[in-house]
Design an enzyme around this catalytic site. Structure first.
Site, PDB file in Angstrom:
ATOM      1  N   ASP A 106       0.716  -0.809   0.025  1.00  0.00           N
ATOM      2  CA  ASP A 106      -0.306  -0.293  -0.082  1.00  0.00           C
ATOM      3  C   ASP A 106       1.036   1.305   0.290  1.00  0.00           C
ATOM      4  OD1 ASP A 106      -1.807   2.159   0.492  1.00  0.00           O
ATOM      5  OD2 ASP A 106      -3.068   1.305   1.654  1.00  0.00           O
ATOM      6  N   HIS A 107       0.786   1.557  -1.271  1.00  0.00           N
ATOM      7  CA  HIS A 107       1.620   3.254  -0.881  1.00  0.00           C
ATOM      8  C   HIS A 107       1.545   4.132  -0.392  1.00  0.00           C
ATOM      9  CE1 HIS A 107       4.743   5.176  -3.126  1.00  0.00           C
ATOM     10  NE2 HIS A 107       4.934   4.724  -4.565  1.00  0.00           N
ATOM     11  N   ARG A 108       0.499   3.657   0.558  1.00  0.00           N
ATOM     12  CA  ARG A 108      -0.127   5.317   1.411  1.00  0.00           C
ATOM     13  C   ARG A 108       1.183   4.875   2.330  1.00  0.00           C
ATOM     14  NH1 ARG A 108      -6.407   3.611   1.156  1.00  0.00           N
ATOM     15  NH2 ARG A 108      -5.634   2.479   2.079  1.00  0.00           N
TER      16      ARG A 108
END
Length: 479
Positions: A451-453
């Site tokens: 999850d790039h967040r």
């Protein structure tokens, strides 16, 4: 006093349930803790136990009925109580708020006015002219003379001296028959001398006489000048004789098979769609040298008379790596990124209706033997649909392994609210370079979905490197 019994929420994500089977009949006495019915939730088929004491006065739904959470399913009370009002109340609730609101009638929602497609212009009777309208209004042109009326030269002009037009076949035939082409009058296209002209002269006649009585178009004359060669026969040995035989008709399924969605399949579809469309995924892949890990696994299995799986090693290695890199053991919320204090690793288990992820709690603190035993036992109960909801929720990281099915590598979809999932491929033998030699090595591909967040590329690579490093030096797994 009689009361209405509602469909309970047996898991945190349960929105509706299927009452698979009643375990009590109307008139039976029930006590707290007694099995009342079996309910299929979005994760498992669970026992619905009675909370109150009394008599099951009326069952409001039958076996196999799906109702929303909170919808009336039964009335319990004392023998002989008048439950007429409660039955009417239950019907009213089911019709209004107890059940899901009825699907909006198509008429209630005015269909969007779709632009009526403009009628296609009527095709012109004749092939469309480039400027059809303008030309249609223009006065009719005089009819063009028919091609047939074009006067053709009565006879092909005689070839100029020293230049004879003749086909290659005619030239060869003339050489073989001793015919002087300069004395031959060609009847082919443009006065070209063709085979029949040479033959006519050789037979003592006139080439012009051999020309077709009907002066056909040049193309036809050319076609006649060189008769088509007979088609080569098809190689019968290559195409067997059965080509002429009628093939047996392949069986055609009579109808499509429609399988109703189970509660689990609906939930899986909804959650995966949410994950894939709302979480910015990116993927990192790395190959692991599994020579040492496979040797370690073999020795541990012999010494402890236990059978460790590759998945056991990966779960343990992942847990240790997450403990080293706590930033990756996290979840995203609207207000903050939560770094979890515990390392709980979920393992994907395929069952008949879908996929569940039993959770190995505190996997970083457990031994390989504990992880192996727990994983084996939970996988078995998952396939039997006996896991409790709390055993399938709350993981901080997940591992999905398709290596036992021969998959080399793949990309798994993150199971929210986790921030990453590790996809494990098959251990394969392949030529590798060790020192200055090419030898046979064992390799396994790991793909981390992030999850790039929460996890940036460098952090994800760091976590994947840590997992790989542990597997390539498996002595760390022993502690």
């Amino acid at each position: 006093m009689a009361q209405i019994l509602d469909m309970p929420q047996l898991s945190d994500t349960m929105r509706e349930g299927v009452l698979r089977k009643w375990r009590k009949n109307e008139g039976d006495k029930i006590a707290p803790g007694e099995l009342l019915a079996e309910v299929e939730t979005d994760k498992a088929t669970m026992d619905f136990e009675a909370f109150d004491e009394g008599v099951l006065l009326k069952r409001l739904i039958g076996d196999g009925t799906t109702v929303p959470v909170g919808s009336p399913i039964a009335i319990i009370g004392k023998t002989g109580e008048d439950i007429t009002a409660l039955v009417e109340q239950a019907k009213a609730r089911s019709a209004s708020g107890g059940k899901k609101p009825a699907a909006p009638a198509p008429a209630a929602k005015a269909p969007e006015a779709k632009p009526t497609p403009a009628p296609a212009p009527a095709p012109a009777a004749a092939p469309a002219a480039p400027n059809g309208a303008a030309r249609a209004a223009a006065p009719a042109r005089p009819a063009a003379p028919a091609p047939a009326q074009v006067s053709r030269p009565a006879a092909a002009p005689a070839p100029a001296a020293g230049k004879v037009l003749a086909s290659p076949l005619a030239r060869k035939l003339a050489t073989d028959l001793g015919v002087d082409l300069r004395a031959v009058q060609g009847t082919g296209p443009g006065g070209r001398i063709v085979e029949r002209d040479v033959k006519a002269v050789a037979d003592g006649g006139s080439s012009a006489a051999s020309a077709p009585a009907n002066d056909t178009a040049p193309a036809e004359a050319a076609a006649q000048a060189e008769p088509a060669k007979p088609a080569a026969p098809l190689p019968d040995k290559i195409i067997p004789d059965r080509r002429a035989e009628a093939r047996p008709a392949a069986p055609v399924p009579s109808d499509d098979v429609e399988k109703p969605l189970s509660m689990m399949r609906r939930t899986i579809a909804r959650r995966l769609l949410e994950s894939k469309t709302s979480i910015p995924h990116f993927y990192l892949t790395m190959d692991v040298d599994m020579d040492a890990a496979m040797e370690f696994r073999s020795q541990v299995s012999q010494v402890h008379n236990a059978k460790l799986s590759i998945n056991d090693l990966v779960i343990k290695a992942s847990a240790l790596a997450l403990r080293r890199i706590p930033e990756a053991n996290a979840s995203f919320t609207d207000e903050a990124i939560v770094e979890h204090a515990r390392v709980d690793v979920g393992m994907a288990v395929a069952i008949e209706d879908g996929l569940v992820t039993p959770v190995i709690r505190d996997a970083d603190h457990k031994t390989l033997g504990q992880i192996s035993n727990e994983a084996h036992e939970m996988a078995k109960r998952a396939r039997d649909r006996k896991l409790r909801p709390e055993e399938m929720t709350g993981a901080t990281f997940s591992v999905s392994n398709l290596g036992m099915l021969g998959i080399r590598d793949f990309c798994a979809i993150i199971n929210p609210p986790e921030a990453a999932i590790l996809a494990v491929g098959a251990v394969r033998k392949e030529p590798v370079v060790k020192g200055d030699k090419i030898v046979i090595g064992q390799r396994m591909s790991l793909t981390l979905s992030c999850d790039h967040r929460v996890i940036d590329g460098a952090l994800g690579a760091k976590l994947l490197q840590a997992i790989t490093s542990i597997l390539e030096r498996p002595i760390a797994l022993a502690f």
